[in-house]
Scaffold this motif. Structure first.
Motif, mmCIF file in Angstrom:
data_model
loop_
_atom_site.group_PDB
_atom_site.id
_atom_site.type_symbol
_atom_site.label_atom_id
_atom_site.label_comp_id
_atom_site.label_asym_id
_atom_site.label_seq_id
_atom_site.Cartn_x
_atom_site.Cartn_y
_atom_site.Cartn_z
ATOM 1 N N ALA A 4 0.842 -1.196 0.000
ATOM 2 C CA ALA A 4 0.000 0.000 0.000
ATOM 3 C C ALA A 4 0.878 1.247 0.000
ATOM 4 C CB ALA A 4 -0.915 0.009 1.214
ATOM 5 N N THR A 5 0.451 2.239 -0.748
ATOM 6 C CA THR A 5 1.198 3.489 -0.793
ATOM 7 C C THR A 5 0.861 4.338 0.420
ATOM 8 O OG1 THR A 5 -0.538 4.500 -2.110
ATOM 9 C CG2 THR A 5 1.282 3.492 -3.317
ATOM 10 N N SER A 6 1.690 5.350 0.661
ATOM 11 C CA SER A 6 1.516 6.159 1.866
ATOM 12 C C SER A 6 0.226 6.974 1.830
ATOM 13 C CB SER A 6 2.717 7.081 2.048
ATOM 14 O OG SER A 6 2.820 7.971 0.959
ATOM 15 N N TRP A 7 -0.257 7.349 0.660
ATOM 16 C CA TRP A 7 -1.500 8.129 0.618
ATOM 17 C C TRP A 7 -2.688 7.293 1.059
ATOM 18 C CZ3 TRP A 7 -5.612 6.582 -2.246
ATOM 19 C CH2 TRP A 7 -5.373 5.706 -3.302
ATOM 20 N N GLN A 8 -2.612 5.991 0.875
ATOM 21 C CA GLN A 8 -3.695 5.140 1.346
ATOM 22 C C GLN A 8 -3.726 5.106 2.865
ATOM 23 O OE1 GLN A 8 -2.492 1.609 -0.732
ATOM 24 N NE2 GLN A 8 -4.111 1.841 -2.246
ATOM 25 N N TRP A 9 -2.555 5.084 3.493
ATOM 26 C CA TRP A 9 -2.490 5.062 4.946
ATOM 27 C C TRP A 9 -2.763 6.432 5.541
ATOM 28 C CZ3 TRP A 9 -2.770 0.924 7.886
ATOM 29 C CH2 TRP A 9 -2.516 -0.312 7.271
ATOM 30 N N ALA A 10 -2.748 7.466 4.712
ATOM 31 C CA ALA A 10 -3.078 8.810 5.203
ATOM 32 C C ALA A 10 -4.549 8.906 5.589
ATOM 33 C CB ALA A 10 -2.739 9.848 4.144
ATOM 34 N N SER A 11 -5.350 7.944 5.219
ATOM 35 C CA SER A 11 -6.763 7.954 5.596
ATOM 36 C C SER A 11 -6.974 7.432 7.015
ATOM 37 C CB SER A 11 -7.574 7.113 4.608
ATOM 38 O OG SER A 11 -7.156 5.763 4.646
ATOM 39 N N VAL A 12 -5.914 6.990 7.675
ATOM 40 C CA VAL A 12 -6.030 6.445 9.031
ATOM 41 C C VAL A 12 -5.903 7.550 10.074
ATOM 42 C CG1 VAL A 12 -4.931 4.906 10.690
ATOM 43 C CG2 VAL A 12 -5.247 4.160 8.343
ATOM 44 N N TRP A 13 -4.951 8.444 9.914
ATOM 45 C CA TRP A 13 -4.681 9.423 10.972
ATOM 46 C C TRP A 13 -5.807 10.410 11.226
ATOM 47 C CZ3 TRP A 13 -4.540 14.571 10.061
ATOM 48 C CH2 TRP A 13 -4.297 15.004 8.764
ATOM 49 N N PRO A 14 -6.655 10.776 10.254
ATOM 50 C CA PRO A 14 -7.768 11.669 10.625
ATOM 51 C C PRO A 14 -8.718 11.066 11.659
ATOM 52 C CG PRO A 14 -7.475 11.689 8.256
ATOM 53 C CD PRO A 14 -6.596 10.607 8.799
ATOM 54 N N VAL A 15 -8.866 9.764 11.650
ATOM 55 C CA VAL A 15 -9.718 9.101 12.640
ATOM 56 C C VAL A 15 -9.067 9.194 14.020
ATOM 57 C CG1 VAL A 15 -10.849 6.929 13.259
ATOM 58 C CG2 VAL A 15 -10.605 7.568 10.854
ATOM 59 N N TRP A 16 -7.751 9.073 14.062
ATOM 60 C CA TRP A 16 -7.037 9.210 15.333
ATOM 61 C C TRP A 16 -7.154 10.629 15.872
ATOM 62 C CZ3 TRP A 16 -1.837 6.555 13.668
ATOM 63 C CH2 TRP A 16 -2.068 5.198 13.447
ATOM 64 N N VAL A 17 -7.068 11.601 14.982
ATOM 65 C CA VAL A 17 -7.221 13.001 15.403
ATOM 66 C C VAL A 17 -8.628 13.236 15.937
ATOM 67 C CG1 VAL A 17 -7.270 15.386 14.572
ATOM 68 C CG2 VAL A 17 -5.427 13.865 13.864
ATOM 69 N N LEU A 18 -9.620 12.668 15.274
ATOM 70 C CA LEU A 18 -10.999 12.791 15.739
ATOM 71 C C LEU A 18 -11.161 12.169 17.124
ATOM 72 C CD1 LEU A 18 -13.937 13.614 15.076
ATOM 73 C CD2 LEU A 18 -14.225 11.318 14.132
ATOM 74 N N ALA A 19 -10.530 11.024 17.359
ATOM 75 C CA ALA A 19 -10.604 10.389 18.675
ATOM 76 C C ALA A 19 -9.963 11.272 19.742
ATOM 77 C CB ALA A 19 -9.929 9.021 18.637
ATOM 78 N N ALA A 20 -8.824 11.861 19.421
ATOM 79 C CA ALA A 20 -8.150 12.737 20.392
ATOM 80 C C ALA A 20 -8.983 13.981 20.674
ATOM 81 C CB ALA A 20 -6.769 13.122 19.871
ATOM 82 N N LEU A 21 -9.539 14.583 19.633
ATOM 83 C CA LEU A 21 -10.398 15.757 19.830
ATOM 84 C C LEU A 21 -11.647 15.400 20.627
ATOM 85 C CD1 LEU A 21 -10.207 17.520 16.351
ATOM 86 C CD2 LEU A 21 -9.210 18.295 18.509
ATOM 87 N N GLY A 22 -12.240 14.254 20.334
ATOM 88 C CA GLY A 22 -13.408 13.810 21.088
ATOM 89 C C GLY A 22 -13.091 13.588 22.546
ATOM 90 N N ALA A 23 -11.917 13.016 22.828
ATOM 91 C CA ALA A 23 -11.517 12.779 24.221
ATOM 92 C C ALA A 23 -11.298 14.094 24.955
ATOM 93 C CB ALA A 23 -10.255 11.933 24.251
ATOM 94 N N VAL A 24 -10.684 15.057 24.279
ATOM 95 C CA VAL A 24 -10.463 16.374 24.898
ATOM 96 C C VAL A 24 -11.801 17.062 25.166
ATOM 97 C CG1 VAL A 24 -9.535 18.688 24.484
ATOM 98 C CG2 VAL A 24 -8.145 16.673 23.999
#
Length: 90
Positions: A4-24
């Motif tokens: 898999a290319t790196s742009w495909q894995w770039a779709s993972v980190w926005p979910v992590w950011v959403l989880a961190a923002l939700g926790a805050v």
């Protein structure tokens, strides 16, 4: 098997950011009973992960990226819960 290319894995980190923002947000808006809202944040992160992965082109590795997004969200929210629970006991 194709790597898999790196742009495909770039779709993972926005979910992590959403989880961190939700926790805050949960920690700020519900400081005394915030742990109850963590499963709701996890559900929202799971739905967003599905939407991101299925909304784009279905490239090989879809299940791996989906699992990484959801598992990362679980880890982030578990860490946030471990921080929030002792704070609610003060």
């Amino acid at each position: 098997m194709r790597k898999a290319t790196s742009w495909q894995w770039a779709s993972v980190w926005p979910v992590w950011v959403l989880a961190a923002l939700g926790a805050v947000l949960v920690g700020i808006l519900q400081p005394t009973d915030g742990i109850v809202w963590m499963p709701i944040v996890l559900g929202g992160c799971t739905l967003v992960a599905f939407a991101i992965q299925l909304g784009g082109p279905t490239e090989p590795g879809l299940v791996d990226r989906l699992a990484a997004a959801v598992f990362g969200s679980v880890l982030i929210l578990a860490l946030a819960s471990a921080i929030l629970v002792p704070l609610t006991l003060l």
